[in-house]
Design a protein around this motif. Structure first.
Motif, mmCIF file in Angstrom:
data_model
loop_
_atom_site.group_PDB
_atom_site.id
_atom_site.type_symbol
_atom_site.label_atom_id
_atom_site.label_comp_id
_atom_site.label_asym_id
_atom_site.label_seq_id
_atom_site.Cartn_x
_atom_site.Cartn_y
_atom_site.Cartn_z
ATOM 1 N N GLY A 243 15.949 8.656 9.915
ATOM 2 C CA GLY A 243 16.701 8.727 8.716
ATOM 3 C C GLY A 243 15.827 8.854 7.837
ATOM 4 N N PRO A 244 16.168 9.204 6.769
ATOM 5 C CA PRO A 244 15.448 9.847 5.577
ATOM 6 C C PRO A 244 14.779 8.586 4.846
ATOM 7 N N ALA A 245 15.425 7.407 5.174
ATOM 8 C CA ALA A 245 14.719 6.219 4.191
ATOM 9 C C ALA A 245 13.439 5.762 5.136
ATOM 10 N N ASN A 246 13.229 6.366 5.933
ATOM 11 C CA ASN A 246 12.048 5.961 6.604
ATOM 12 C C ASN A 246 10.811 6.811 6.629
ATOM 13 N N ASP A 247 10.922 8.032 5.730
ATOM 14 C CA ASP A 247 10.181 8.960 5.697
ATOM 15 C C ASP A 247 8.645 8.500 4.953
ATOM 16 N N GLY A 248 8.678 7.396 4.541
ATOM 17 C CA GLY A 248 7.642 6.536 3.946
ATOM 18 C C GLY A 248 6.657 6.036 4.778
ATOM 19 N N GLU A 249 7.125 6.173 6.104
ATOM 20 C CA GLU A 249 6.116 5.546 7.325
ATOM 21 C C GLU A 249 4.850 6.778 7.451
ATOM 22 N N GLU A 250 5.210 7.959 7.079
ATOM 23 C CA GLU A 250 4.073 8.809 7.336
ATOM 24 C C GLU A 250 2.820 8.433 6.645
ATOM 25 N N ASP A 251 1.621 8.694 7.136
ATOM 26 C CA ASP A 251 0.102 8.334 6.862
ATOM 27 C C ASP A 251 0.104 8.797 5.205
ATOM 28 N N GLU A 252 0.475 10.299 5.056
ATOM 29 C CA GLU A 252 0.305 10.625 3.585
ATOM 30 C C GLU A 252 1.006 9.774 2.684
ATOM 31 N N SER A 253 2.044 9.391 2.901
ATOM 32 C CA SER A 253 3.208 8.672 1.956
ATOM 33 C C SER A 253 2.462 7.430 1.789
ATOM 34 N N ILE A 254 2.157 6.623 2.860
ATOM 35 C CA ILE A 254 1.551 5.361 2.760
ATOM 36 C C ILE A 254 0.271 5.525 1.830
ATOM 37 N N LEU A 255 -0.649 6.398 2.108
ATOM 38 C CA LEU A 255 -1.827 6.496 1.227
ATOM 39 C C LEU A 255 -1.739 6.800 0.051
ATOM 40 N N ASN A 256 -0.563 7.689 -0.336
ATOM 41 C CA ASN A 256 -0.225 7.775 -1.717
ATOM 42 C C ASN A 256 0.354 6.629 -2.336
ATOM 43 N N LEU A 257 1.158 5.861 -1.655
ATOM 44 C CA LEU A 257 1.735 4.621 -2.197
ATOM 45 C C LEU A 257 0.619 3.721 -2.582
ATOM 46 N N VAL A 258 -0.418 3.512 -1.449
ATOM 47 C CA VAL A 258 -1.707 2.562 -1.830
ATOM 48 C C VAL A 258 -2.577 2.828 -2.810
ATOM 49 N N HIS A 259 -2.540 4.105 -3.191
ATOM 50 C CA HIS A 259 -3.504 4.517 -4.136
ATOM 51 C C HIS A 259 -2.921 4.559 -5.501
ATOM 52 N N GLU A 260 -1.511 4.630 -5.690
ATOM 53 C CA GLU A 260 -0.620 4.372 -6.824
ATOM 54 C C GLU A 260 -0.377 2.944 -7.236
ATOM 55 N N LEU A 261 -0.289 2.103 -5.982
ATOM 56 C CA LEU A 261 -0.028 0.632 -6.251
ATOM 57 C C LEU A 261 -1.310 -0.347 -6.455
ATOM 58 N N ILE A 262 -2.318 0.222 -5.647
ATOM 59 C CA ILE A 262 -3.616 -0.547 -5.377
ATOM 60 C C ILE A 262 -4.740 0.050 -6.090
ATOM 61 N N ILE A 263 -5.291 1.157 -5.636
ATOM 62 C CA ILE A 263 -6.504 1.706 -5.716
ATOM 63 C C ILE A 263 -6.711 2.262 -7.362
ATOM 64 N N ASN A 264 -5.523 2.784 -7.610
ATOM 65 C CA ASN A 264 -5.681 3.491 -9.221
ATOM 66 C C ASN A 264 -4.411 2.903 -9.961
ATOM 67 N N ALA A 265 -3.916 1.559 -9.542
ATOM 68 C CA ALA A 265 -2.984 1.078 -10.441
ATOM 69 C C ALA A 265 -3.316 0.719 -11.876
ATOM 70 N N ASN A 266 -2.293 0.901 -12.616
ATOM 71 C CA ASN A 266 -2.420 0.732 -13.945
ATOM 72 C C ASN A 266 -2.179 -0.737 -14.369
ATOM 73 N N THR A 267 -3.288 -1.331 -14.651
ATOM 74 C CA THR A 267 -3.245 -2.824 -14.774
ATOM 75 C C THR A 267 -3.099 -3.424 -16.582
ATOM 76 N N ALA A 268 -3.122 -2.253 -17.138
ATOM 77 C CA ALA A 268 -2.914 -2.604 -18.721
ATOM 78 C C ALA A 268 -1.523 -3.057 -18.973
ATOM 79 N N PRO A 269 -1.822 -4.260 -19.893
ATOM 80 C CA PRO A 269 -0.415 -4.756 -20.669
ATOM 81 C C PRO A 269 0.675 -3.486 -20.900
ATOM 82 N N GLU A 270 1.973 -3.709 -20.725
ATOM 83 C CA GLU A 270 2.892 -2.730 -21.046
ATOM 84 C C GLU A 270 3.176 -2.935 -22.751
#
Length: 270
Positions: A243-270
């Protein structure tokens, strides 16, 4: 903290001497602008300076993921679960670590004379370490290692027999189950979510059981979670949970998410 030198999922103390100054220019690549001989050192803990864990707390990651509004991929959840299980193993056999090298914590056969118990396993005390995509350990190739910090409430308790040891280990298993339950809920509503791996959901539920007898043993828990990390790749989820909901299980999708939310995450106050 000295007890856990060598345990990969517990923050490590650093050993330095005056002639091993880590901030000397010759010890810091490309540090042409660093001042010489003008550093003041402070202790990060009573036992000495701790390793630098650069990728923020699990709490920060969960908050950013919640704002994104999408469920976390199961393959990330299994890996976070594996890190928590490794922490349990580290505390269940506190004297089994080799301080000369940092290694993954694996279950052992013997019942130790004592165990370390930490009642303060919370997302603010769990910190992501460096991300190494080609890590020798498969479980850390898509997500950074998660480590426990702040051991101020840790107690060492005697375990004269297996029953006493098992009871304390079971208490730790319930704590990590509760932590996983909170992580599982990121991006999910109150209704059952078809994108959540039902096996993961069941195991977490067993870990949180109010009855000690219904919680899994540490060895079987480690085997279940390790097998899921190793065997449930993107192809497995395509076949078993299509199903389309599980497209996020691909390596590339996970790596993109990890970079967005952990490695390159914006930690400045909103």
């Amino acid at each position: 903290m000295k007890t856990f030198r060598g345990a990969a999922h517990v923050v490590q103390l650093l050993e330095t001497t005056a002639d091993q100054d880590p901030l000397k220019k010759e010890n810091v690549p490309d540090a042409t602008k660093l001042p010489a001989n003008r550093w003041i050192y402070t202790m990060a803990s009573p036992g000495g300076p701790m390793e630098w864990l650069e990728n923020g707390t699990l709490a920060g990651f969960m908050e950013r993921a919640q704002k994104k509004g999408h469920p976390l991929p199961n393959r990330i959840l299994w890996r976070l679960f594996m890190c928590l299980v490794r922490m349990c193993i580290a505390f269940a056999w506190p004297d089994a670590h080799d301080e000369s090298k940092v290694e993954l914590e694996d279950p052992r056969d013997e019942v130790p004379r004592s165990i370390c118990y930490n009642p303060d396993i919370g997302s603010g005390n769990l910190v992501f370490g460096p991300f190494v995509p080609d890590d020798i350990n498969l479980e850390h190739r898509l997500t950074p290692v998660l480590k426990m910090i702040d051991l101020g409430l840790v107690e060492r308790r005697d375990t004269p027999h297996k029953k006493a040891w098992s009871k304390l280990v079971s208490m730790s298993i319930r704590l990590i189950g509760e932590q996983m339950f909170m992580i599982n809920g990121v991006g999910r509503g109150a209704d059952p979510d078809p994108t959540l791996d039902s096996d993961l959901e069941k195991i977490v539920s067993w870990c949180m059981s109010s009855s000690e007898d219904d919680r899994p043993q540490l060895l079987e828990l480690a085997i279940w979670v390790s097998n899921a990390v190793k065997g449930r790749d993107a192809a497995w989820y395509r076949e078993q949970m299509p199903g389309p909901a599980n497209d996020g299980e691909e390596d590339e999708s996970i790596l993109n998410l990890v970079h967005e939310l952990i490695i390159n995450a914006n930690t400045a106050p909103e």
